[in-house]
Structures are given as structure tokens and as C-alpha cells.
Design an enzyme around this catalytic site. Structure first.
Site, short mmCIF file in Angstrom:
data_model
loop_
_atom_site.label_atom_id
_atom_site.label_comp_id
_atom_site.label_asym_id
_atom_site.label_seq_id
_atom_site.Cartn_x
_atom_site.Cartn_y
_atom_site.Cartn_z
N ARG A 1 11.39 5.37 98.30
CA ARG A 1 11.81 4.00 97.98
C ARG A 1 11.91 3.24 99.31
O ARG A 1 12.27 3.84 100.33
CB ARG A 1 13.17 3.99 97.26
N HIS B 1 20.49 8.52 91.89
CA HIS B 1 21.83 8.34 92.46
C HIS B 1 22.33 9.65 93.05
O HIS B 1 23.46 10.06 92.79
CB HIS B 1 22.80 7.79 91.42
N HIS C 1 18.00 -6.72 92.71
CA HIS C 1 19.23 -7.24 92.11
C HIS C 1 19.86 -8.22 93.09
O HIS C 1 19.57 -8.19 94.29
CB HIS C 1 20.20 -6.08 91.81
N ASP D 1 22.17 -3.52 101.67
CA ASP D 1 21.65 -2.45 100.80
C ASP D 1 20.23 -2.13 101.27
O ASP D 1 19.29 -2.88 100.97
CB ASP D 1 21.67 -2.97 99.35
N ASP E 1 19.42 5.71 101.24
CA ASP E 1 19.81 4.42 100.68
C ASP E 1 21.27 4.25 101.06
O ASP E 1 22.16 4.87 100.47
CB ASP E 1 19.63 4.45 99.15
N GLU F 1 13.60 -0.39 100.59
CA GLU F 1 14.46 -1.48 100.09
C GLU F 1 14.90 -2.39 101.23
O GLU F 1 15.40 -1.92 102.25
CB GLU F 1 15.70 -0.87 99.42
N ASP G 1 49.86 11.32 94.32
CA ASP G 1 50.48 10.12 94.88
C ASP G 1 49.67 9.54 96.05
O ASP G 1 50.19 8.83 96.89
CB ASP G 1 51.91 10.44 95.33
N TYR H 1 8.63 8.20 92.27
CA TYR H 1 9.40 9.44 92.21
C TYR H 1 8.57 10.50 91.50
O TYR H 1 8.27 10.37 90.31
CB TYR H 1 10.73 9.17 91.48
N HIS I 1 25.61 -4.84 93.67
CA HIS I 1 24.87 -5.42 92.54
C HIS I 1 25.67 -6.65 92.17
O HIS I 1 26.55 -6.60 91.30
CB HIS I 1 24.79 -4.44 91.37
N GLU J 1 13.13 -3.41 96.12
CA GLU J 1 13.25 -1.97 96.30
C GLU J 1 12.35 -1.14 95.39
O GLU J 1 12.82 -0.35 94.58
CB GLU J 1 14.70 -1.54 96.11
N HIS K 1 13.09 2.12 87.65
CA HIS K 1 14.16 1.11 87.81
C HIS K 1 13.61 -0.27 88.12
O HIS K 1 12.40 -0.45 88.29
CB HIS K 1 15.18 1.56 88.88
N1 GLY Z 1 22.07 1.26 96.51
C1 GLY Z 1 22.07 0.80 95.21
C2 GLY Z 1 20.85 0.09 94.88
O1 GLY Z 1 19.89 0.18 95.62
O2 GLY Z 1 20.77 -0.64 93.95
MN MN Z 2 19.64 -1.99 95.73
MN MN Z 3 20.05 0.65 97.64
#
Ligand code: GLY
Ligand code: MN
Ligand code: MN
Length: 444
Positions: free
Chosen positions: A406, A242, A353, A270, A259, A408, A38, A388, A360, A384, A349
Site C-alpha cells: 500500500r 489492520h 478518507h 496518515d 502504516d 498512502e 484503576d 494484497y 478517519h 491509499e 478497501h
Molecule cells: N491508517 C488507517 C488508514 O489508513 O485508513
Molecule cells: Mn488512511
Molecule cells: Mn493509513
């Protein structure tokens, strides 16, 4: 009540009216979701509903009927309820809703089944989210079925359903001044948290300690919290894209990839930065880092009116592939790697975005002619690139294994180019090393 002045939401609804023809649009609020038994997750308003109303309550439905003489904008919402409000929190209520939200008609959400058929009738089509709100689609179909059964009553029933999110998504592509100021604020708070994290991190600390510090700063600075689950990934954990466990101890030889970004006024930021746990990059870490940084710079150069996210991606990919060859991770022909995408193990990737109410952001990437949407002033997106190099990959030279990087940033397209909204977070090697020497308390 709403984050912005009512005139902003009226303006957006006016734009949507012009796209509906003689249709009717249904835009439901977000729903409260159970976390366990609940106990619920914190409520988060639906992005489209927020975009068009600024109203922050669940159990609501916005109905837009451009042709309705009694009023084009109808809101169903929860009525006042003394007991419920004592337990769960205040409600706006019907009496205040018209003025507070600038809508024409208000009804209790409990009267939805009674009132909705009237609002649906005599329109040619119904616009709504066809794919993520099955109960509302089913309910609408049920009303359409019963309306179309009344053949002799001179009441027309809509014969078509149209998926609404891509239409609102198109509107959301170019951010208005109010949205840009909210994204700016989110970016500034997240930037502060990243700088604090660089100063705070040291060998022996746990990933979750760094996460806690950043999320503390998000809240303390007035953000609702994280825009998405923070990734705080020491060493080889950075090679899990992720990674959200965030529960391992940081080693002094490793990098830390973070991130994380906050949500302010429901707008996301982001940011990713990767920096050495001990404050100084090793030779191998520097070599990989410089390639990712160069890839980001090349993608940035492409970020101007008329170009697309594909320009950014292609520019970044060329640098990363050449880099992978220089690092002896890939051998063979540069051109062949680009054609066969054989870099995907190490650069898997996209380069960016859309960014906005959703991290996103739920806007189209392709226009009606099936080509990439071109950048226009006011569009916001991320850049970004990353590399890796997993610990257990025998094809990677030994000294590079376990490095994941990375970088970004969040970028706004301007008339003459772009503005990096998250430029305040260091990313040049020397600047990052300097930031690691600061006192994190200076950011609290
Ligand atoms: N943090 C999600 C991305 O970088 O797309
Ligand atoms: Mn991103
Ligand atoms: Mn990100």
C-alpha cells in the site's frame, strides 16, 4: 492552554451559532477511560469539543445558546481542587476559564443538573450527539421531560433532538489555516519517522523495533503520539489490513509495509510506505509496486476542486484491475471485473478518507442531495491504493504470493489542484532503495 489563539475557536463557534437557529447545542468533552482496574488510558480530548474550545480537560460540557441574553457560550468544568490536583494534575478552574477560553458563563460540572434545565428551556430543539453519549442523551431527555411537565409556567420545552456531529462534521470538512498548519506539522514529523524506518530496517530486526523507533520520533518531535495504532507488517502480514501485533522478525526476502502517523495538536497524519527489508526490490515485488504507485498517481491527478473521492477511487481501481490482469492474478474481461467488483479479494478497501482531528475524519461523504461531496480548497484526505496477494491464495502466481503493498499520502486541495503534504517520503522505486541505505541516526 488551548493550542490555538482564542479568536479561532470564537470564529468556529460563531459559525455554529448561525446553524443552530433558536436551538441549544450540547458538546461534551472526552472521557477518561479505564485500561485496567484503576489505571487509565491516556486522556484524549473529544475532537468536536477541541474544535470549538481548544480546552484539554475531561469532565466538561460546552453549551451553545444563540438566543441566551446572559451569554451564548457556557462552559461546565471541573472546579479547582487542591488534593485532586496534587494527585492527578493541574486544572484551569472556574475563575480563569472565562478569560482563558473566551466563554461567557462558567459553572462547576458538579452543578450541571441544577443549571442545565435553565439552559435548555425556551429553545425549540436540542442539538447533541444522539448516538455515542447515551448518558448525556438520557440526562437531556430527563430534563426535557420535567420541563414539559411544567405546562402552566410559561416555560417552553424543546420538542426536538437533532444529531449534532454531522453539522460540525460539515464545518470540519474545509480546514482553516490553523488546522492546515497543524496537519502540515503532523505530516512533517511522520515523514521523518518513515524515512528513519527505511534507514533503520534490516533483516533479523523485529517489527516492534521499527515501530518503537517511529513512535520515539513522534514524541521527540513534539507530537502527542500515534494518531492510530501503527501497522508494521513484514511480508505476508501486510495482507492483514489492520495488522497491529507488530511482533515478528523481518525476513530478508520480504517487503515491510508500514502504516503509521502521528497526532500533532490533535491533528492526524496518515502515511503508508512499503519497502524491501534488505534494501532492494525483487523483480516480482517491483512489478506489483509499480502498479500500486501508478494507481496512486492516477488518483492524484483527479484530486482537484469539483472532483470527489469517487473520482480518485475509480481512477485507482482501473489501474489496479488492469495490473491484476497483467500479473495473471485475474483473467477474463476488464469491464466485467469492474462491474462485478471481482477484484475485491486483492483490492478490498477505499482509496481514501477525510483527514483531520480524527484519522478517519468525522465529516460526511455525501451531501443533502445524496451525491458525493465535491472537493473544495482546504479539504484534506488520503490517497491509499494497495494490492494484497496472500501467501495461501492458490489463484495468485507463486512468485507473487505473500506480497502486500500500500502507498498512502495526505493531500490538501488547493485553488489550482492539490498539494501532497507527505511528499517528502520517497516512493519511487529508486528513491526508496536509496532511502534504505541511509543512516537512521541522521533522523534522530
Ligand atoms: N491508517 C488507517 C488508514 O489508513 O485508513
Ligand atoms: Mn488512511
Ligand atoms: Mn493509513
Amino acid at each position: 492552554m488551548s493550542t490555538l489563539n482564542n479568536s479561532v475557536y470564537l470564529r468556529r463557534r460563531e459559525e455554529l451559532f448561525s446553524l443552530l437557529g433558536d436551538g441549544v447545542a450540547l458538546i461534551p468533552s472526552g472521557e477518561e477511560k479505564i485500561k485496567s482496574f484503576d489505571t487509565g488510558y491516556p486522556f484524549r480530548q473529544d475532537s468536536n469539543f477541541n474544535y470549538l474550545t481548544g480546552f484539554d480537560e475531561p469532565e466538561s460540557l460546552l453549551v451553545l445558546c444563540p438566543n441566551n441574553k446572559e451569554g451564548r457560550t457556557t462552559l461546565f468544568l471541573r472546579p479547582k481542587d487542591k488534593v485532586a490536583e496534587m494527585w492527578e494534575g493541574r486544572r484551569l478552574g472556574l475563575d480563569k476559564a472565562k478569560e482563558a477560553l473566551g466563554v461567557d458563563l462558567v459553572f462547576s460540572i458538579h452543578d450541571l443538573d441544577k443549571k442545565l434545565p435553565e439552559l435548555l428551556q425556551n429553545h425549540s430543539k436540542v442539538f447533541l450527539d444522539l448516538f455515542s453519549n447515551k448518558p448525556l442523551v438520557d440526562k437531556s431527555l430527563e430534563h426535557l421531560r420535567s420541563l414539559s411537565g411544567r405546562k402552566k409556567s410559561k416555560i417552553a420545552s424543546p420538542q426536538k433532538m437533532v444529531n449534532l456531529p454531522p453539522i460540525i462534521g460539515m464545518m470540519r470538512l474545509k480546514k482553516d489555516a490553523e488546522e492546515i498548519s497543524l496537519i502540515r506539522k503532523a505530516s512533517a514529523i511522520s515523514s521523518k519517522a518513515h524515512k528513519a524506518a527505511m534507514a533503520f530496517t534490516s533483516p533479523g530486526k523485529n517489527e516492534y523495533e521499527v515501530q518503537a523507533l517511529m513512535e520515539y520520533i513522534f514524541k521527540k518531535e513534539g507530537a502527542q503520539g500515534s494518531a492510530y495504532q501503527s501497522i508494521v507488517a513484514g511480508g505476508n502480514n501486510a495482507n492483514i489490513l489492520h495488522y497491529i501485533n507488530n511482533n515478528e522478525v523481518l525476513n530478508k526476502e520480504d517487503l515491510l509495509l508500514i502504516d503509521a502517523g502521528c497526532e500533532f495538536g490533535l491533528y492526524a497524519s496518515d502515511i503508508t510506505r512499503t519497502f524491501p527489508v534488505n534494501g532492494s526490490f525483487s523483480r516480482a515485488q517491483k512489478d506489483v509496486y509499480q502498479i500500486v504507485l501508478e494507481a496512486q498517481k492516477k488518483a492524484m491527478e483527479e484530486s482537484k476542486v469539483g472532483n470527489t473521492l469517487t473520482h480518485n477511487h475509480d481512477a485507482a481501481t482501473k489501474v489496479l484491475v488492469q495490473g491484476l490482469m497483467d500479473l495473471n492474478v485475474l483473467e477474463g474481461s476488464f469491464q466485467e471485473h469492474l462491474e462485478k467488483q471481482s477484484f475485491k479479494d486483492y483490492w478490498p478497501h477505499g482509496t481514501g478518507h477525510w483527514l483531520g482531528l480524527d484519522v478517519h475524519d468525522n465529516s460526511p461523504y455525501i451531501n443533502e442531495e445524496k451525491s458525493d461531496i465535491a472537493f473544495e480548497e482546504g479539504m484534506v484526505f488520503t490517497i491509499e491504493p494497495g494490492l494484497y496477494l496472500p501467501l495461501d491464495d492458490q489463484k495468485v502466481p507463486q512468485e507473487l504470493r505473500g506480497i502486500g503493498i500500500r502507498i498512502e499520502d495526505d493531500v490538501l486541495i488547493t485553488k489550482n489542484g492539490h498539494e501532497v503534504l507527505t511528499d517528502d517520503v520517497p516512493k519511487e522505486i529508486e528513491a526508496v532503495e536509496e532511502a534504505c541505505q541511509k543512516n537512521y541516526r541522521d533522523f534522530l
